[in-house]
Design an enzyme around this catalytic site. Structure first.
Site, PDB file in Angstrom:
ATOM      1  N   HIS A 120      27.832  79.991   7.748  1.00 19.47           N
ATOM      2  CA  HIS A 120      28.616  80.567   6.657  1.00 19.47           C
ATOM      3  C   HIS A 120      30.033  79.998   6.705  1.00 19.47           C
ATOM      4  O   HIS A 120      30.351  79.167   7.559  1.00 19.47           O
ATOM      5  CB  HIS A 120      28.626  82.093   6.742  1.00 19.47           C
ATOM      6  CG  HIS A 120      29.122  82.618   8.063  1.00 19.47           C
ATOM      7  ND1 HIS A 120      30.454  82.677   8.412  1.00 19.47           N
ATOM      8  CD2 HIS A 120      28.455  83.089   9.143  1.00 19.47           C
ATOM      9  CE1 HIS A 120      30.582  83.174   9.619  1.00 19.47           C
ATOM     10  NE2 HIS A 120      29.384  83.433  10.091  1.00 19.47           N
ATOM     11  N   ARG A 127      23.197  93.711  18.888  1.00 17.61           N
ATOM     12  CA  ARG A 127      22.491  92.985  17.833  1.00 17.61           C
ATOM     13  C   ARG A 127      20.985  93.227  17.938  1.00 17.61           C
ATOM     14  O   ARG A 127      20.460  93.506  19.008  1.00 17.61           O
ATOM     15  CB  ARG A 127      22.770  91.475  17.944  1.00 17.61           C
ATOM     16  CG  ARG A 127      24.222  91.094  17.739  1.00 17.61           C
ATOM     17  CD  ARG A 127      24.408  89.616  18.029  1.00 17.61           C
ATOM     18  NE  ARG A 127      25.803  89.209  18.000  1.00 17.61           N
ATOM     19  CZ  ARG A 127      26.412  88.667  16.958  1.00 17.61           C
ATOM     20  NH1 ARG A 127      25.739  88.496  15.830  1.00 17.61           N
ATOM     21  NH2 ARG A 127      27.674  88.302  17.015  1.00 17.61           N
ATOM     22  N   GLN A 138      27.064  81.701  28.285  1.00 20.13           N
ATOM     23  CA  GLN A 138      27.897  80.756  27.536  1.00 20.13           C
ATOM     24  C   GLN A 138      28.772  79.942  28.492  1.00 20.13           C
ATOM     25  O   GLN A 138      29.012  78.751  28.261  1.00 20.13           O
ATOM     26  CB  GLN A 138      28.769  81.470  26.506  1.00 20.13           C
ATOM     27  CG  GLN A 138      29.582  80.475  25.666  1.00 20.13           C
ATOM     28  CD  GLN A 138      30.243  81.106  24.468  1.00 20.13           C
ATOM     29  OE1 GLN A 138      29.711  82.003  23.837  1.00 20.13           O
ATOM     30  NE2 GLN A 138      31.457  80.641  24.143  1.00 20.13           N
ATOM     31  N   LYS A 183      36.740  89.594   9.559  1.00 17.07           N
ATOM     32  CA  LYS A 183      36.339  88.189   9.579  1.00 17.07           C
ATOM     33  C   LYS A 183      35.022  88.000   8.836  1.00 17.07           C
ATOM     34  O   LYS A 183      34.237  88.931   8.669  1.00 17.07           O
ATOM     35  CB  LYS A 183      36.218  87.682  11.016  1.00 17.07           C
ATOM     36  CG  LYS A 183      34.990  88.177  11.764  1.00 17.07           C
ATOM     37  CD  LYS A 183      34.812  87.414  13.064  1.00 17.07           C
ATOM     38  CE  LYS A 183      33.508  87.805  13.731  1.00 17.07           C
ATOM     39  NZ  LYS A 183      33.196  86.999  14.906  1.00 17.07           N
ATOM     40  N   HIS A 186      32.255  79.343   9.728  1.00 22.48           N
ATOM     41  CA  HIS A 186      32.002  78.216  10.625  1.00 22.48           C
ATOM     42  C   HIS A 186      32.693  76.934  10.173  1.00 22.48           C
ATOM     43  O   HIS A 186      32.662  75.928  10.892  1.00 22.48           O
ATOM     44  CB  HIS A 186      30.490  77.949  10.713  1.00 22.48           C
ATOM     45  CG  HIS A 186      29.707  79.057  11.339  1.00 22.48           C
ATOM     46  ND1 HIS A 186      28.718  79.759  10.670  1.00 22.48           N
ATOM     47  CD2 HIS A 186      29.778  79.608  12.576  1.00 22.48           C
ATOM     48  CE1 HIS A 186      28.202  80.667  11.470  1.00 22.48           C
ATOM     49  NE2 HIS A 186      28.833  80.602  12.637  1.00 22.48           N
ATOM     50  N   LYS A 219      31.670  93.183  18.266  1.00 17.16           N
ATOM     51  CA  LYS A 219      30.597  93.877  17.572  1.00 17.16           C
ATOM     52  C   LYS A 219      30.548  95.316  18.066  1.00 17.16           C
ATOM     53  O   LYS A 219      30.622  95.576  19.265  1.00 17.16           O
ATOM     54  CB  LYS A 219      29.242  93.189  17.829  1.00 17.16           C
ATOM     55  CG  LYS A 219      29.143  91.799  17.213  1.00 17.16           C
ATOM     56  CD  LYS A 219      29.154  91.890  15.704  1.00 17.16           C
ATOM     57  CE  LYS A 219      29.113  90.513  15.064  1.00 17.16           C
ATOM     58  NZ  LYS A 219      29.241  90.586  13.605  1.00 17.16           N
ATOM     59  N   LYS A 232      28.047  86.683   9.906  1.00 17.37           N
ATOM     60  CA  LYS A 232      26.720  86.633   9.317  1.00 17.37           C
ATOM     61  C   LYS A 232      26.154  88.014   9.040  1.00 17.37           C
ATOM     62  O   LYS A 232      25.309  88.189   8.189  1.00 17.37           O
ATOM     63  CB  LYS A 232      25.785  85.867  10.249  1.00 17.37           C
ATOM     64  CG  LYS A 232      26.157  84.396  10.412  1.00 17.37           C
ATOM     65  CD  LYS A 232      25.163  83.664  11.270  1.00 17.37           C
ATOM     66  CE  LYS A 232      25.278  84.024  12.735  1.00 17.37           C
ATOM     67  NZ  LYS A 232      26.511  83.589  13.363  1.00 17.37           N
ATOM     68  N   THR A 233      26.607  89.023   9.799  1.00 19.87           N
ATOM     69  CA  THR A 233      26.033  90.346   9.633  1.00 19.87           C
ATOM     70  C   THR A 233      26.931  91.267   8.828  1.00 19.87           C
ATOM     71  O   THR A 233      26.654  92.433   8.686  1.00 19.87           O
ATOM     72  CB  THR A 233      25.768  90.990  11.009  1.00 19.87           C
ATOM     73  OG1 THR A 233      26.997  91.032  11.755  1.00 19.87           O
ATOM     74  CG2 THR A 233      24.762  90.170  11.795  1.00 19.87           C
ATOM     75  N   THR A 280      21.678  83.299  14.819  1.00 19.38           N
ATOM     76  CA  THR A 280      21.460  84.695  14.444  1.00 19.38           C
ATOM     77  C   THR A 280      21.241  84.859  12.948  1.00 19.38           C
ATOM     78  O   THR A 280      21.202  85.976  12.439  1.00 19.38           O
ATOM     79  CB  THR A 280      22.655  85.559  14.900  1.00 19.38           C
ATOM     80  OG1 THR A 280      23.874  84.965  14.444  1.00 19.38           O
ATOM     81  CG2 THR A 280      22.693  85.655  16.407  1.00 19.38           C
ATOM     82  N   ASP A 295      37.790  84.406  18.406  1.00 20.88           N
ATOM     83  CA  ASP A 295      37.050  85.475  19.073  1.00 20.88           C
ATOM     84  C   ASP A 295      36.265  84.962  20.287  1.00 20.88           C
ATOM     85  O   ASP A 295      35.655  85.746  21.011  1.00 20.88           O
ATOM     86  CB  ASP A 295      36.113  86.171  18.087  1.00 20.88           C
ATOM     87  CG  ASP A 295      35.124  85.209  17.429  1.00 20.88           C
ATOM     88  OD1 ASP A 295      35.360  83.990  17.486  1.00 20.88           O
ATOM     89  OD2 ASP A 295      34.138  85.686  16.853  1.00 20.88           O
TER      90      ASP A 295
END
Length: 428
Positions: free
Chosen positions: A51, A92, A184, A240, A54, A88, A243-244, A46, A205
């Protein structure tokens, strides 16, 4: 990164405050005692970089690899098209497949810094789940996967409930995102069947997704597999690192410079730094305790400096670490009058800088030109709040003009906003 030796990996992760949750701990412990296993961790594509959020899963995989286990990285080319709804507030944005493919290549290169891809039987492997999902038709999906998932159970999962009960999100959750959990879960089942993977690693998460995968494998293949989640890295505001989100610290040196990366760790609060030393480094407890006892006030011997050196080197390498250390030394540890022309030339190449003609600019104009302020109005406010420095001297006059006295070696002026934001002006 880590020395290879026989250890109780589960206890190691617990002692380092990495382990958050684990399924069937005793059973997994007995398996790890007897044999080497294949394990995996997934990252969705994504963004074009990983970052610092990870790092803990990657460090965990490295601990396993150093004990002879085989780590598999699953990069979610398919699941990235949908987007993980976990925690979220909104759906997305859709990412084109060609963009995802580009990001796959970039992130694959980043991973070379953290895992060994050429060490024999337990060499790390990178897999893209788009390879199996692109061949799957909807009837197979519904018949072979969907039949094992029950709506009432899925509605009880935290990440689903939060989206459906969030007042700011009137639409709730789309079927596309709702199905992410199935995809997943099937990833785990596919890797178990085709690569003998028996353990999934993920951030805390990801617990709901991991449990779903474990249940699916039990139903389809009647096999026992396991899951481990790691503690998340939390920002000062309690959220947390994602990335966004704002203030993301990227592993890509073009998105977050090695100097800024180094500075992030250097500014770790005292209340957090020893936990970070424990989580992010391989220093033994005795060494960390010794650092804590010394409580060294000398900047380059502080716990923060040791942490920053360690993580910057494993992420960016020795060369970029040395550059980051030198920039830090010049900007924070030395007086500006002691800097040589070579020092300024070095800074010009390695920190934010602008070229200006040798004419009269007000400080207000300079702040806007250097992008340290978005407008003249905000530049005025910043200057009047005593937050702007020219060559380490506080300047509170918005109409201040840089005379030759403020131009080191006739070409350089160091502009600073607040304590840490710099821009070097080169007068042409």
């Amino acid at each position: 990164m880590f020395k290879k030796k026989t250890i109780d990996i589960i206890k190691k992760l617990e002692d380092r405050n990495i382990l958050y949750q684990i399924t069937n701990k005793n059973k997994l412990y007995k398996i790890l005692e007897k044999k080497k296993i294949n394990l995996y961790c997934g990252f969705d594509l994504t963004a074009d970089s990983l970052h610092i959020g990870h790092l803990i899963p990657l460090i965990t995989l490295k601990y396993f690899q150093n004990l002879g286990h085989k780590p598999i990285i699953l990069l979610g080319g398919a699941t990235s098209l949908i987007g993980d709804p976990s925690f979220k507030l909104q759906e997305r944005k859709i990412i084109p497949i060609n963009t995802i493919n580009k990001w796959f290549k970039k992130i694959s290169l980043q991973l070379q810094n953290f895992l060994d891809f050429n060490c024999g039987i337990n060499s790390a492997v990178i897999i893209n789940n788009y390879e199996w999902f692109k061949k799957m038709d909807i009837l197979f999906f519904l018949n072979k996967i969907g039949r094992y998932f029950y709506i009432n159970q899925m509605l009880n999962k935290d990440f689903i409930k939060k989206r459906m009960t969030n007042e700011k999100n009137i639409q709730g959750i789309s079927f596309t995102e709702f199905s992410y959990n199935l995809l997943q879960s099937y990833d785990f089942a596919y890797l178990n069947k085709n690569f003998d993977v028996i353990l999934q690693i993920g951030g805390s998460d990801q617990w709901g997704h991991i449990i779903s995968g474990i249940d699916l494998i039990k139903k389809i293949y009647q096999k026992k597999v396991f899951g481990i989640t790691t503690n998340l890295v939390i920002k000062n505001d309690g959220t947390k690192f994602g990335k966004t989100e704002n203030q993301t610290i990227w592993l890509d040196e073009k998105k977050t410079s090695p100097y800024d990366f180094f500075q992030f760790w250097l500014n770790t609060p005292d209340s957090t730094v020893f936990n970070f030393l424990n989580m992010f480094t391989n220093y033994e407890k005795k060494i960390i305790d010794d650092i804590k006892k010394k409580n060294n006030k000398i900047k380059t011997d502080s716990a923060q400096y040791i942490l920053a050196k360690y993580i910057t080197q494993i992420t960016h390498g020795k060369k970029l670490l040395l550059i980051s250390q030198k920039i830090t030394s010049l900007l924070f540890f030395q007086k500006i009058d002691n800097l040589s022309q070579n020092d300024f030339n070095f800074l010009l190449k390695n920190i934010n800088s602008i070229n200006l003609e040798k004419k009269d600019y007000t400080l207000q104009d300079i702040l806007v030109l250097s992008k340290l302020a978005p407008s003249r109005t905000q530049a005025f406010t910043i200057i009047k709040s005593n937050a702007v420095y020219i060559n380490s001297k506080n300047i509170s006059d918005p109409l201040f003009i840089c005379t030759n006295n403020y131009k080191k070696f006739n070409h350089f002026t160091l502009l600073r906003k607040g304590k840490k934001t710099f821009c070097l002006i080169f007068w042409k």
